[in-house]
Design a protein around this motif. Structure first.
Motif, mmCIF file in Angstrom:
data_model
loop_
_atom_site.group_PDB
_atom_site.id
_atom_site.type_symbol
_atom_site.label_atom_id
_atom_site.label_comp_id
_atom_site.label_asym_id
_atom_site.label_seq_id
_atom_site.Cartn_x
_atom_site.Cartn_y
_atom_site.Cartn_z
ATOM 1 N N TYR A 208 0.676 -4.465 -0.984
ATOM 2 C CA TYR A 208 0.218 -3.833 -2.221
ATOM 3 C C TYR A 208 -1.181 -3.214 -2.059
ATOM 4 C CZ TYR A 208 -0.979 -3.324 -7.187
ATOM 5 O OH TYR A 208 -1.353 -2.824 -8.405
ATOM 6 N N LYS A 209 -1.993 -3.777 -1.147
ATOM 7 C CA LYS A 209 -3.342 -3.265 -0.941
ATOM 8 C C LYS A 209 -3.344 -1.820 -0.452
ATOM 9 C CE LYS A 209 -5.603 -7.708 -0.024
ATOM 10 N NZ LYS A 209 -6.338 -8.510 0.974
ATOM 11 N N ARG A 210 -2.232 -1.379 0.137
ATOM 12 C CA ARG A 210 -2.157 -0.007 0.646
ATOM 13 C C ARG A 210 -2.057 1.016 -0.489
ATOM 14 N NH1 ARG A 210 2.586 -1.191 5.120
ATOM 15 N NH2 ARG A 210 1.581 -2.981 6.132
ATOM 16 N N ARG A 211 -1.857 0.523 -1.720
ATOM 17 C CA ARG A 211 -1.675 1.436 -2.845
ATOM 18 C C ARG A 211 -2.939 2.237 -3.148
ATOM 19 N NH1 ARG A 211 -1.937 2.196 -8.103
ATOM 20 N NH2 ARG A 211 -3.470 0.535 -8.290
ATOM 21 N N ASN A 212 -4.059 1.842 -2.546
ATOM 22 C CA ASN A 212 -5.297 2.592 -2.799
ATOM 23 C C ASN A 212 -5.204 4.029 -2.286
ATOM 24 O OD1 ASN A 212 -5.393 1.945 -0.028
ATOM 25 N ND2 ASN A 212 -7.616 2.023 -0.017
ATOM 26 N N ARG A 213 -4.214 4.311 -1.432
ATOM 27 C CA ARG A 213 -4.098 5.659 -0.875
ATOM 28 C C ARG A 213 -3.706 6.682 -1.935
ATOM 29 N NH1 ARG A 213 -1.074 3.789 4.758
ATOM 30 N NH2 ARG A 213 -2.803 2.483 5.469
ATOM 31 N N ILE A 214 -2.936 6.276 -2.916
ATOM 32 C CA ILE A 214 -2.587 7.220 -3.971
ATOM 33 C C ILE A 214 -3.787 7.437 -4.899
ATOM 34 C CG2 ILE A 214 -1.631 5.539 -5.636
ATOM 35 C CD1 ILE A 214 0.563 7.656 -6.219
ATOM 36 N N GLU A 215 -4.640 6.425 -5.045
ATOM 37 C CA GLU A 215 -5.869 6.601 -5.818
ATOM 38 C C GLU A 215 -6.804 7.587 -5.112
ATOM 39 O OE1 GLU A 215 -6.128 5.412 -8.672
ATOM 40 O OE2 GLU A 215 -4.833 3.644 -8.807
ATOM 41 N N ILE A 216 -6.870 7.477 -3.788
ATOM 42 C CA ILE A 216 -7.677 8.417 -3.008
ATOM 43 C C ILE A 216 -7.117 9.829 -3.147
ATOM 44 C CG2 ILE A 216 -8.372 9.052 -0.659
ATOM 45 C CD1 ILE A 216 -8.381 6.035 -0.013
ATOM 46 N N MET A 217 -5.785 9.937 -3.159
ATOM 47 C CA MET A 217 -5.143 11.246 -3.329
ATOM 48 C C MET A 217 -5.550 11.888 -4.652
ATOM 49 S SD MET A 217 -1.160 12.190 -3.954
ATOM 50 C CE MET A 217 -1.396 11.822 -5.703
ATOM 51 N N PHE A 218 -5.510 11.110 -5.746
ATOM 52 C CA PHE A 218 -5.918 11.643 -7.050
ATOM 53 C C PHE A 218 -7.382 12.096 -7.009
ATOM 54 C CE2 PHE A 218 -2.501 8.944 -9.232
ATOM 55 C CZ PHE A 218 -1.673 10.032 -9.426
ATOM 56 N N GLY A 219 -8.220 11.315 -6.347
ATOM 57 C CA GLY A 219 -9.630 11.667 -6.255
ATOM 58 C C GLY A 219 -9.843 12.990 -5.530
ATOM 59 N N ARG A 220 -9.099 13.218 -4.464
ATOM 60 C CA ARG A 220 -9.237 14.466 -3.707
ATOM 61 C C ARG A 220 -8.711 15.651 -4.507
ATOM 62 N NH1 ARG A 220 -7.518 14.453 2.399
ATOM 63 N NH2 ARG A 220 -8.772 16.369 2.230
ATOM 64 N N LEU A 221 -7.623 15.446 -5.249
ATOM 65 C CA LEU A 221 -7.111 16.530 -6.090
ATOM 66 C C LEU A 221 -8.124 16.892 -7.176
ATOM 67 C CD1 LEU A 221 -3.352 15.545 -6.591
ATOM 68 C CD2 LEU A 221 -4.267 17.322 -5.098
ATOM 69 N N LYS A 222 -8.795 15.871 -7.714
ATOM 70 C CA LYS A 222 -9.769 16.114 -8.782
ATOM 71 C C LYS A 222 -11.070 16.725 -8.263
ATOM 72 C CE LYS A 222 -8.166 12.520 -11.969
ATOM 73 N NZ LYS A 222 -8.529 11.297 -12.717
#
Length: 252
Positions: A208-222
């Motif tokens: 579950y800790k790997r889920r931070n990658r989608i948070e990073i994705m949102f940050g880069r899109l923003k």
């Protein structure tokens, strides 16, 4: 001039298969116009503020609006992301995107009715739902009004899930129907249970800790200003801005 963005020959070669055919009079230089569109979206500029190196700003806007209405940019992302090759893990999540007053203002339509803009605690927002692969690259995008539940986005994205072993999601996706739907697809859910559940849901905490990658994705899109702040009234045009950001950041 050195601060301007220009698509390379290799990048243009990847995008050209998705261009619509030109009928009648040939189009203005695709590389120049698309580079200008990307520059405007990334920096959050008004179209009239486009650098002169990209040509007339009206040409940039007309190409942007016409191709957005036809879904060209969304098809570009879908075509490029189809080569992801992911077989192990995908992730699902949603994020809020602030709507500027220019996107919500129009007499007689309070809150931008029909524009997928809704009122939340943080003001007027649009919600972006996304699926990404194990590397944090977006595979599919879906937009709703800001107050819409994550379940709606999950239901819309469910049919587009690739054939993988695991799906990671936060507590917002803890629903029996969603877990059953994933099970029917042969996908194992790594989703923690809601606190209201009477029985504890077991999940792989290390995975579950790997889920931070989608948070990073949102940050880069923003990082793209016309994504972080929605200026477009039309939801189709706004989704094109998000798709274009995803293409440039992850798929070119």
């Amino acid at each position: 001039m050195s601060d301007l963005f220009w698509l390379t020959d290799a990048q243009m070669a990847r995008l050209e298969p998705f261009f619509p055919k030109s009928h009648g009079k040939p189009r203005v230089d695709d590389r120049r116009v698309l580079s200008g569109i990307i520059f405007i979206n990334r920096n959050g500029l008004r179209w009239r503020d486009a650098p002169t190196a990209y040509g007339p700003h009206k040409t940039l806007y007309n190409r942007w609006k016409r191709w957005s209405d036809k879904g060209i940019f969304a098809r570009m992302m879908a075509g490029l992301s189809a080569e992801h090759g992911e077989t192990k893990t995908v992730m699902i999540d949603a994020t809020y995107l602030k709507a500027h007053r220019t996107a919500t203002s129009l007499g007689g339509e309070k809150g931008g009715r029909g524009r997928l803009i809704g009122r939340t605690k943080g003001g007027m927002n649009t919600k972006l739902h996304a699926i990404c692969d194990s590397q944090g690259r977006p595979l599919n995008l879906f937009v709703t009004a800001g107050q819409v539940s994550d379940y709606i986005g999950a239901r819309a994205l469910l049919s587009s899930l690739p054939d993988v072993d695991w799906l990671l999601g936060d507590r917002g996706y803890d629903a029996d129907w969603f877990r059953e739907a994933l099970k029917d697809k042969g996908i194992r859910a790594c989703i923690p249970g809601r606190k209201q559940r009477k029985t504890t849901v077991k999940y792989d905490k290390r995975r579950y800790k790997r889920r931070n990658r989608i948070e990073i994705m949102f940050g880069r899109l923003k990082d793209w200003r016309r994504v972080a702040t929605r200026y477009d009234r039309c939801p189709k045009v706004f989704l094109s801005a998000i798709a274009l950001a995803a293409i440039v950041i992850y798929w070119l």
